[in-house]
Write a protein that holds these residues in place. Structure first.
Motif, PDB file in Angstrom:
ATOM      1  N   SER A 162       0.979  -1.258  -0.020  1.00  0.00           N
ATOM      2  CA  SER A 162       0.151  -0.091  -0.221  1.00  0.00           C
ATOM      3  C   SER A 162       0.956   1.214   0.005  1.00  0.00           C
ATOM      4  O   SER A 162       0.274   2.301  -0.167  1.00  0.00           O
ATOM      5  N   VAL A 163       1.951   1.045   0.164  1.00  0.00           N
ATOM      6  CA  VAL A 163       3.029   2.413  -0.003  1.00  0.00           C
ATOM      7  C   VAL A 163       3.495   2.859  -1.240  1.00  0.00           C
ATOM      8  O   VAL A 163       3.848   1.856  -2.017  1.00  0.00           O
ATOM      9  N   GLU A 164       3.637   4.062  -1.297  1.00  0.00           N
ATOM     10  CA  GLU A 164       3.945   4.464  -2.710  1.00  0.00           C
ATOM     11  C   GLU A 164       5.515   4.944  -2.469  1.00  0.00           C
ATOM     12  O   GLU A 164       5.979   5.097  -1.732  1.00  0.00           O
ATOM     13  N   LEU A 165       6.170   4.918  -3.636  1.00  0.00           N
ATOM     14  CA  LEU A 165       7.476   5.408  -3.931  1.00  0.00           C
ATOM     15  C   LEU A 165       8.575   4.683  -3.006  1.00  0.00           C
ATOM     16  O   LEU A 165       9.433   5.027  -2.555  1.00  0.00           O
TER      17      LEU A 165
END
Lengths: 72, 629
Positions: A39-42
């Motif tokens: 679910s975490v971006e970048l």
């Protein structure tokens, strides 16, 4: 803080050193195993690694500069 | 006030423990052991600091005034940190999502001039009079009646504000961890009570500095990573213009020439006179919550430097508060990758899901709230009503936590949550420590027990912290019915702070102002402000009179209400003073400008001179306003 006692900045340094070590350590583990949260971006920026290092370095600076007993 | 309390509370029903622990919404994230360790270490540190300082908080001067031995840096950081609660972090990120960069006015024009004025002009009077509190100054200047009225209204404001902070904290727990609001409020209240009651103001200040560093360490990643993903400032601007079909979100002043030309629905006159003068000067120069931190400085120069040091950091706060709100406008997405649209707290409440069957409890009320109070598309509203997966609504106040979860994995998420918890702690601890001082010095001591021992008053202070927290828990529930947290807080400011500013300025700068005039002015100001608030609540058309515009937002109405309340106070003090007997000038020494010889400070190099730093603040402040005009 003015007066006797352990300076505030020393406490802050200790906390930052602990946090920096924890976050940097996890970041290196995450990078090594490529186990990124979905679910975490970048995640490609490896934020925990460099942010943990920044916090830790800042913490070390404060701990050394404001350690108890150091002459002003 | 009972009408504002949720029906379950008004009816006296107490939720059972299992329902307190039950998840009311799907949590946005699950904490890993690393996150829990980060949070636990923080809690361990602040509680330990409370115990460490307990031995240095034995006398009333130590407990309530931190021994008056803080340096300018400590007092300055504490001064800003007490104002930087999670209320600030979340409320203003939500306000930026709603109103764009206009929300930055509350950090710049709504703070910086007043902070400089406090440091350079007003601080000597507070400091020379050796008062323990702002109501204490009113006692010296206007007498007992004005002091009690100010103390009671301030105490009420602190309790309500503390409730706001608790609610903000509970929202974090609800949104990120899925905890029930009531359970979160009880747990967080217990933690703050423990460390403030142990170490008093010294403990509060000590922790505020610690929290200030953590807030930056935990929250700074969101704007950095958000800007990278949005394509930098230019990319963010282009995306907002494409999404919102307006570039008003990026202008501080350009579109404030007419109420309907900007997202906030306000006018520059309200921003300049209502916010920039009345609310801002009222808060930063007369609100004892912040003034108390500066009064704890170890000498007058440190007391003058503290607000100036604080103003540099205050100007930087929008980077971690306003920018995430703007980034949320274009980056937040629903689970199906469509753009997420946040709504007001009351819409979320109207569309809450029944615990028994997992469906919307009142579909009619939900449909009405969505259509009248949100800009959700008709298709998305239909999805929400059918309870489609992943369509739960989030409020404006969720903007920052949502951004946090978007970028922070294990460890960093724990740090971000710790930053919000730290913000909550500093905000609430500030409210409670100020309440405790005013209750003990300005209500209990003069009205209930004048002859208590020093240790007795310290004990009363500790007890008032516990009781104040219990009362503020009730206030936390009132906030649930507000359209946005900050709108609610601004309403409070206009009730109490604006009249207080009028009374103090007239008392400090006009030696003719008399005691009866001061009391009556305060009373009329507070009464008129509350009356205007009730009038608009009962008859919405009254907005055209109170806020000069029939469709003004709550935020804009608060600005104008504060302005009128200030004007009412000043007018009454002026007129009543003309027909009442003034005090002899000799009695006003140390209290009034022009009859007070200010102590001479020893000369210092230019880089330690408060005026040099104040000029630098003014230059940066002007440059920022021009840059984002």
């Amino acid at each position: 803080m003015h007066g006797s006692g352990i300076p505030i900045w020393f406490f802050i340094g200790v906390l930052l050193v602990i946090y920096g070590a924890m976050i940097l350590g996890y970041g290196l583990y995450e990078w090594q195993t490529a186990s990124y949260p979905l679910s975490v971006e970048l995640t490609n920026l490896h934020t925990p690694v460099w942010w943990g290092a920044v916090l830790g370095a800042l913490g070390v600076f404060y701990v050394i500069k404001f350690r108890p007993g150091r002459a002003k | 006030m009972l009408g504002l309390v949720p029906a379950s509370i008004a009816a006296g029903s107490v939720p059972s423990l299992p329902s307190l622990l039950a998840f009311s919404v799907a949590p946005m994230a699950h904490l890993r052991p690393l996150d829990i360790a980060v949070i636990a270490i923080y809690f361990g540190m602040v509680i330990w600091i409370g115990f460490y300082l307990k031995g240095r908080s034995n006398t009333s001067e130590e407990f309530f005034m931190a021994g008056r031995e803080m340096t300018a840096w400590i007092a300055g950081l504490s001064f800003v940190s007490a104002n930087l609660g999670s209320l600030e972090l979340m409320g203003w990120a939500g306000a930026a999502y709603q109103y764009g960069i206009l929300a930055t006015h509350w950090y710049w024009v709504g703070a910086i001039p007043a902070m400089l004025f406090l440091g350079l002009v007003m601080m000597p009077f507070y400091y020379v009079s050796k008062t323990h509190s702002v109501p204490g100054y009113l006692n010296l200047r206007y007498g007992e009646h004005a002091r009690v009225l100010a103390a009671v209204s301030f105490g009420l404001e602190m309790i309500l504000m503390s409730g706001v902070n608790m609610f903000a904290m509970a929202v974090v727990m609800k949104v990120v961890l899925g905890w029930n609001l009531t359970f979160s409020i009880l747990v967080s209240a217990f933690a703050v009570t423990a460390y403030v009651a142990l170490g008093g103001l010294r403990s509060a200040i000590f922790n505020e500095v610690l929290q200030f560093v953590l807030i930056w360490g935990g929250a700074l990643l969101v704007p950095i990573l958000g800007l990278i993903q949005a394509g930098g400032p230019a990319g963010l601007k282009a995306k907002i213009i494409a999404n919102m079909h307006s570039d008003s979100y990026f202008h501080l002043w350009r579109d404030t020439g007419h109420f309907s030309a900007n997202p906030m629905g306000t006018h520059w006159s309200g921003i300049v006179f209502g916010l920039g003068f009345v609310i801002s000067f009222g808060y930063w120069t007369t609100d004892f919550l912040v003034v108390q931190r500066v009064l704890a400085a170890h000498n007058l120069r440190a007391a003058r430097m503290a607000p100036i040091i604080g103003s540099f950091f205050k100007m930087a706060v929008p980077f971690i508060v306003i920018l995430p709100g703007l980034l949320g406008l274009v980056l937040l997405q629903n689970p199906d990758k469509s753009p997420m649209k946040l709504v007001g707290e009351d819409v979320v409440k109207s569309c809450s899901v029944s615990a028994s069957d997992d469906k919307i409890a009142d579909p009619g009320a939900c449909a009405t709230a969505m259509s009248s109070k949100s800009n959700l598309s008709t298709a998305y509203q239909a999805k929400v009503l059918t309870g489609a997966p992943g369509t739960e609504l989030h409020s404006y106040n969720d903007a920052l936590p949502l951004m946090l979860v978007r970028y922070c994995g294990p460890g960093l998420l724990g740090l971000g949550i710790t930053a919000l918890i730290a913000g909550f702690m500093s905000g609430m601890a500030g409210n409670i420590s100020a309440f405790s001082t005013v209750w003990t010095y300005d209500i209990y001591k003069p009205l209930i027990n004048k002859k208590g021992s020093d240790s007795h008053y310290v004990m009363v202070g500790r007890m008032s912290i516990v009781i104040g927290v219990l009362i503020s828990i009730g206030a936390g529930y009132i906030v649930q019915n507000a359209h946005g947290i900050m709108d609610y807080v601004q309403a409070l400011f206009s009730f109490f702070i604006a009249p207080l500013l009028g009374a103090i300025l007239m008392g400090m700068f006009w030696k003719r102002a008399t005691a009866p005039a001061g009391f009556l002015g305060l009373l009329v100001g507070i009464t008129s402000s509350i009356s205007m608030f009730v009038w608009v609540k009962l008859d919405h058309a009254a907005l055209a009179v109170v806020a000069l515009y029939p469709d003004a937002t709550d935020m804009a109405a608060n600005l104008y209400r504060a302005l009128w309340a200030f004007c009412a106070t000043v007018t009454v003090i002026f007129l009543v003073s003309l027909v009442t007997k003034p005090r002899p000038v000799a009695e006003l020494e140390g209290l009034v400008y022009g009859v007070t010889p200010l102590p001479k400070e020893p000369p210092v190099p230019f880089y330690r001179n408060e005026y040099m730093w104040a000029i630098l603040v003014v230059i940066i402040f002007a440059a920022l306003n021009i840059l984002f005009w």
